[in-house]
Design an enzyme around this catalytic site. Structure first.
Site, PDB file in Angstrom:
ATOM      1  N   ASN A   3       0.873  -1.181   0.000  1.00 48.46           N
ATOM      2  CA  ASN A   3       0.000   0.000   0.000  1.00 48.46           C
ATOM      3  C   ASN A   3       0.908   1.228   0.000  1.00 48.46           C
ATOM      4  O   ASN A   3       1.554   1.517   1.006  1.00 48.46           O
ATOM      5  CB  ASN A   3      -0.883  -0.051   1.262  1.00 48.46           C
ATOM      6  CG  ASN A   3      -1.673   1.224   1.488  1.00 48.46           C
ATOM      7  OD1 ASN A   3      -1.744   2.084   0.603  1.00 48.46           O
ATOM      8  ND2 ASN A   3      -2.264   1.355   2.666  1.00 48.46           N
ATOM      9  N   TRP A   4       0.957   1.913  -1.131  1.00 43.87           N
ATOM     10  CA  TRP A   4       1.889   3.036  -1.261  1.00 43.87           C
ATOM     11  C   TRP A   4       1.325   4.343  -0.707  1.00 43.87           C
ATOM     12  O   TRP A   4       1.987   5.384  -0.770  1.00 43.87           O
ATOM     13  CB  TRP A   4       2.337   3.183  -2.724  1.00 43.87           C
ATOM     14  CG  TRP A   4       3.277   2.083  -3.153  1.00 43.87           C
ATOM     15  CD1 TRP A   4       3.780   1.081  -2.342  1.00 43.87           C
ATOM     16  CD2 TRP A   4       3.843   1.863  -4.446  1.00 43.87           C
ATOM     17  NE1 TRP A   4       4.612   0.267  -3.061  1.00 43.87           N
ATOM     18  CE2 TRP A   4       4.670   0.714  -4.365  1.00 43.87           C
ATOM     19  CE3 TRP A   4       3.740   2.527  -5.677  1.00 43.87           C
ATOM     20  CZ2 TRP A   4       5.382   0.223  -5.463  1.00 43.87           C
ATOM     21  CZ3 TRP A   4       4.446   2.035  -6.767  1.00 43.87           C
ATOM     22  CH2 TRP A   4       5.257   0.896  -6.661  1.00 43.87           C
ATOM     23  N   HIS A  34      -9.399   1.106   4.897  1.00 44.71           N
ATOM     24  CA  HIS A  34      -8.114   1.214   5.607  1.00 44.71           C
ATOM     25  C   HIS A  34      -8.304   2.104   6.843  1.00 44.71           C
ATOM     26  O   HIS A  34      -9.076   3.065   6.805  1.00 44.71           O
ATOM     27  CB  HIS A  34      -7.055   1.812   4.673  1.00 44.71           C
ATOM     28  CG  HIS A  34      -5.686   1.754   5.266  1.00 44.71           C
ATOM     29  ND1 HIS A  34      -5.242   2.690   6.164  1.00 44.71           N
ATOM     30  CD2 HIS A  34      -4.699   0.844   5.127  1.00 44.71           C
ATOM     31  CE1 HIS A  34      -4.015   2.355   6.551  1.00 44.71           C
ATOM     32  NE2 HIS A  34      -3.659   1.242   5.926  1.00 44.71           N
ATOM     33  N   GLY A  74       2.854  -1.243   4.302  1.00 45.18           N
ATOM     34  CA  GLY A  74       2.865   0.182   3.971  1.00 45.18           C
ATOM     35  C   GLY A  74       4.297   0.646   3.729  1.00 45.18           C
ATOM     36  O   GLY A  74       4.864   0.441   2.656  1.00 45.18           O
ATOM     37  N   GLY A  75       4.901   1.247   4.750  1.00 47.71           N
ATOM     38  CA  GLY A  75       6.229   1.853   4.642  1.00 47.71           C
ATOM     39  C   GLY A  75       7.267   0.985   3.939  1.00 47.71           C
ATOM     40  O   GLY A  75       7.999   1.461   3.056  1.00 47.71           O
TER      41      GLY A  75
HETATM   42  P1  PGA Z   1       2.894   0.039   7.737  1.00 49.63           P
HETATM   43  O1  PGA Z   1       1.424   0.259   7.130  1.00 49.63           O
HETATM   44  O2  PGA Z   1       3.422  -1.236   7.096  1.00 49.63           O
HETATM   45  O3  PGA Z   1       3.661   1.248   7.322  1.00 49.63           O
HETATM   46  O4  PGA Z   1       2.744  -0.118   9.201  1.00 49.63           O
HETATM   47  C1  PGA Z   1       0.554  -0.816   6.921  1.00 49.63           C
HETATM   48  C2  PGA Z   1      -0.724  -0.323   6.301  1.00 49.63           C
HETATM   49  O5  PGA Z   1      -1.149   0.801   6.622  1.00 49.63           O
HETATM   50  O6  PGA Z   1      -1.347  -1.028   5.482  1.00 49.63           O
END
Ligand code: PGA
Length: 252
Positions: free
Chosen positions: A11-12, A97, A236-237
């Site tokens: 998820n960018w 989300h 995410g990150g």
């Molecule tokens: P994160 O985000 O890996 O940066 O904790 C996960 C997400 O929001 O799907």
């Protein structure tokens, strides 16, 4: 029952221009080209969908959107419809989300409408659910998840939901560097599968992929994936960099 095919999804969020996203996707496509037993999905911002699709089309990487409106068209300034994202190559849509819920007021009813529209449009919903730190501390985790699943999937039948993906993302673990331990995550995933078996049926529940999300990184993915009811990750990150994300995809 054959084991569910793992799905590792990136998820960018609100990062990367179309040009940057296309470049990252191209590097990623090279690094995961030989991965066959794990499905890979990336969800760039709307403005980069077309550029990323041009790069991943015909590869083993699927395209996803991070959100959409539930109506097929209309006077909804600033919104994007299911047919619009489908037309640029999206197979998956991330729905509900926690950042959408927290900052943009999305409710379980909105999530339900969007899931219905995703299915109608022939795409695969990734329904995000999860408790906040406060809710976990006051022992409300299971009741919160119960309500999110109940309302999120209201009015739908197992036949509608064959391509449903559930993403369990404890809000306290998103972008914080705090990950749920693999045992903590497994406990919740097992609860969710049982919960789906109750609302639908056991055979259906056994086929549904339940992803874990929240500070997933190369160092913790293998341990999470070793858990019986964890079928992948929403990242995410650590998905923003092609090399790091490819290490997560290649966790085996
Ligand atoms: P994160 O985000 O890996 O940066 O904790 C996960 C997400 O929001 O799907």
């Amino acid at each position: 029952m054959p084991k569910r095919t793992p799905l590792i999804a990136g998820n960018w969020k609100m990062y990367k221009t179309a040009l940057e996203a296309g470049e990252t996707a191209a590097t990623l496509a090279q690094r995961v080209a030989d991965v066959k037993t794990t499905e890979v999905m990336i969800a760039p911002p709307f403005t980069a969908l077309e550029a990323v699709y041009a790069v991943v089309q015909g590869t083993n990487i699927a395209l996803g959107a991070q959100n959409m409106h539930w109506e097929s068209e209309g006077a909804y300034t600033g919104e994007i419809s299911p047919s619009m994202i489908k037309a640029v190559g999206c197979r998956y849509v991330i729905i509900g989300h926690s950042e959408r819920r927290q900052y943009f007021g999305e409710t379980d009813q909105d999530v339900n409408r969007k899931i219905v529209s995703t299915i109608k449009a022939g795409m695969f919903p990734v329904m995000c659910i999860g408790e906040t730190e406060e809710q976990r501390e006051s022992d409300e985790t299971f009741s919160v998840l119960d309500k999110q699943v109940k309302i999120g999937l209201e009015g739908l039948f197992s036949d509608d939901l064959i391509n449903l993906v559930v993403a369990y993302e404890p809000v306290w673990a998103i972008g914080t560097g705090k990950t749920a331990s693999s045992d903590q995550a497994q406990e919740v995933h097992r609860f969710l599968r049982t919960r789906l078996a109750e609302q639908f049926d056991a055979d259906f529940a056994a086929t549904i992929r339940i992803l874990y999300g929240g500070s997933v990184k190369p160092a913790n993915i293998a341990e999470l994936m070793a858990m019986e009811d964890i079928d992948g990750a929403l990242v995410g990150g650590a998905s923003l960099d092609a090399e790091t994300f490819s290490q997560i995809v290649r966790y085996k």
